[in-house]
Design an enzyme around this catalytic site. Structure first.
Site, short mmCIF file in Angstrom:
data_model
loop_
_atom_site.label_atom_id
_atom_site.label_comp_id
_atom_site.label_asym_id
_atom_site.label_seq_id
_atom_site.Cartn_x
_atom_site.Cartn_y
_atom_site.Cartn_z
N TYR A 64 0.86 -1.19 0.00
CA TYR A 64 0.00 0.00 0.00
C TYR A 64 0.89 1.23 0.00
CZ TYR A 64 -3.47 3.45 1.31
OH TYR A 64 -4.28 4.56 1.33
N ASP A 74 -0.77 15.98 5.69
CA ASP A 74 -1.67 15.30 4.75
C ASP A 74 -2.93 16.14 4.55
OD1 ASP A 74 -2.90 13.40 3.13
OD2 ASP A 74 -3.61 12.22 4.84
N ASP A 79 -2.93 5.63 -2.84
CA ASP A 79 -3.88 6.64 -2.41
C ASP A 79 -3.81 7.82 -3.38
OD1 ASP A 79 -5.29 8.66 -1.13
OD2 ASP A 79 -4.18 8.53 0.75
N ASP A 107 -5.94 10.40 -3.26
CA ASP A 107 -6.66 11.52 -2.63
C ASP A 107 -8.00 11.75 -3.34
OD1 ASP A 107 -4.73 11.83 -0.72
OD2 ASP A 107 -3.76 13.54 -1.65
N HIS A 125 -7.21 4.41 -5.02
CA HIS A 125 -8.51 4.80 -4.47
C HIS A 125 -8.66 6.31 -4.53
CE1 HIS A 125 -6.94 6.01 -0.47
NE2 HIS A 125 -6.27 4.87 -0.43
N GLU A 176 -11.25 9.50 -3.17
CA GLU A 176 -12.14 9.75 -2.04
C GLU A 176 -13.14 10.86 -2.31
OE1 GLU A 176 -9.45 12.43 0.92
OE2 GLU A 176 -8.61 10.54 0.24
N CYS A 201 -6.54 14.35 6.67
CA CYS A 201 -6.42 12.96 7.10
C CYS A 201 -7.79 12.41 7.48
CB CYS A 201 -5.48 12.86 8.31
SG CYS A 201 -5.43 11.23 9.06
N ARG A 213 -13.19 5.54 -2.04
CA ARG A 213 -13.14 5.75 -0.59
C ARG A 213 -14.20 6.77 -0.21
NH1 ARG A 213 -8.08 8.34 2.90
NH2 ARG A 213 -9.39 9.87 3.96
N GLU A 228 -13.83 4.81 5.21
CA GLU A 228 -12.84 5.36 6.13
C GLU A 228 -13.42 5.60 7.52
OE1 GLU A 228 -10.03 5.37 7.15
OE2 GLU A 228 -8.85 6.96 6.19
N ASN A 276 -8.92 0.02 7.03
CA ASN A 276 -7.73 0.80 7.31
C ASN A 276 -7.37 0.65 8.79
OD1 ASN A 276 -5.70 2.67 7.56
ND2 ASN A 276 -6.97 4.46 7.12
#
Length: 302
Positions: free
Chosen positions: A48, A62, A89, A91, A116, A118, A126, A161, A191, A213
């Site tokens: 990951y 982040d 990731d 974002d 992924h 989101e 985050c 996500r 998430e 996660n």
């Protein structure tokens, strides 16, 4: 020697075959290319690549400050160092639907097995912090549809996500997960779930793989692989675990050097030179062309 012997296309097939509901495949988070090789050596199912880790490695929080080019470049460097499939990731997709489309193609080109995207607003934060904001469903559906349309390899895994659990609750997370599957998502990343029952509710609501996660210091308890498998989870990520471990060790040895004037007391906790050379495969490079690579690989614990 050099990079992975498995093609990106085969890694994508490998990823899809691995993500069986209830399998709880473990994907530790790599913080650099060499850690990806270590993950493979230790027998894990995949790698990951966390957006938080990529940002933190640049000394940034982040909060959506990294760019597509930074993420694609570093993620590609990590992915090519291992024969395992790498999930990255992405974002919010780095912009509007057309930007999301380009993101998917850049990540395909970089050799990733999947990503992924989101549903937070820009700038994101985050997923385990309070105060998140999510876009409306139609906006997120457009992101996923754009990503699905743009990919050239149909086996590139497109995971959606959703952060809506922390904003509107579990019921909204279930509804959104279903809608994002309808929009073209191959898998769902809910998430900041609070309990095993919440993970189970998402798994029961959709007929695609679901990710859990297991980040430290977050909203979720650190459930075991077996617990997550029993409620139907397909893949488990440990996104920042290795970075936190490495930075904790680095901080301790810096403090020891400062206080003691030497690192001698910390040497026994370090990876030895011989082990590091083994991990980077020095010997293979040495034998590949002795007219160029003519060094001697040291043994012992030096």
């Amino acid at each position: 020697m050099l990079y992975s012997t498995v093609s990106p296309e085969d890694k994508r097939l490998q990823l899809r075959a691995a993500l069986t509901p209830g399998a709880a495949r473990q994907f530790p988070g790599a913080f650099n290319p060499l850690s990806a090789r270590l993950i493979e050596e230790k027998g894990y199912d995949g790698v990951y690549i966390s957006g938080a880790v990529l940002a933190n490695d640049l000394g940034l929080p982040d909060i959506g400050l990294t760019t597509l080019s930074e993420v694609a470049t570093r993620a590609g460097q990590i992915a090519r160092m291992s024969n395992l499939p790498a999930l990255v990731d992405a974002d919010t997709g780095f912009g509007e639907p057309m930007n999301v489309a380009r993101t998917v193609q850049e990540l395909e080109h970089a050799g990733l097995a999947g990503c992924h995207i989101e549903d937070q607003v820009n700038p994101k934060r985050c997923g385990h912090l309070d105060g998140k904001l999510v876009v409306d469903l139609a906006t997120m559906q457009r992101r996923i549809a754009a990503a699905a349309t743009a990919r050239r390899d149909p086996h590139f895994l497109l995971m959606a996500r959703t952060d809506i659990r922390g904003v509107e609750g579990l019921s909204s997370a279930v509804d959104r997960a279903r809608a994002l599957v309808d929009a073209g998502a191959d898998a769902i990343f809910p998430e900041a779930m609070a309990t095993l029952r919440e993970f189970e509710a998402i798994c029961s609501a959709v007929d695609v793989p679901v990710l859990a996660n297991m980040t430290e210091f977050g909203k979720s308890e650190l459930f075991t692989r077996q617990q997550l498998a029993e409620v139907g989870i397909a893949v488990v990520i440990y996104p920042v675990t290795l970075l936190r471990t490495a930075m904790g060790a680095a901080e301790r040895v810096l403090e020891e050097i400062r206080s003691e004037g030497t690192q001698a007391g910390a040497v026994n906790s370090m990876m030895t030179r011989a082990r590091l050379y083994e991990l980077v495969d020095y010997e293979t490079y040495n034998t590949f062309d002795e007219s160029v690579f003519n060094f001697t690989v040291p043994g012992g614990s030096a």
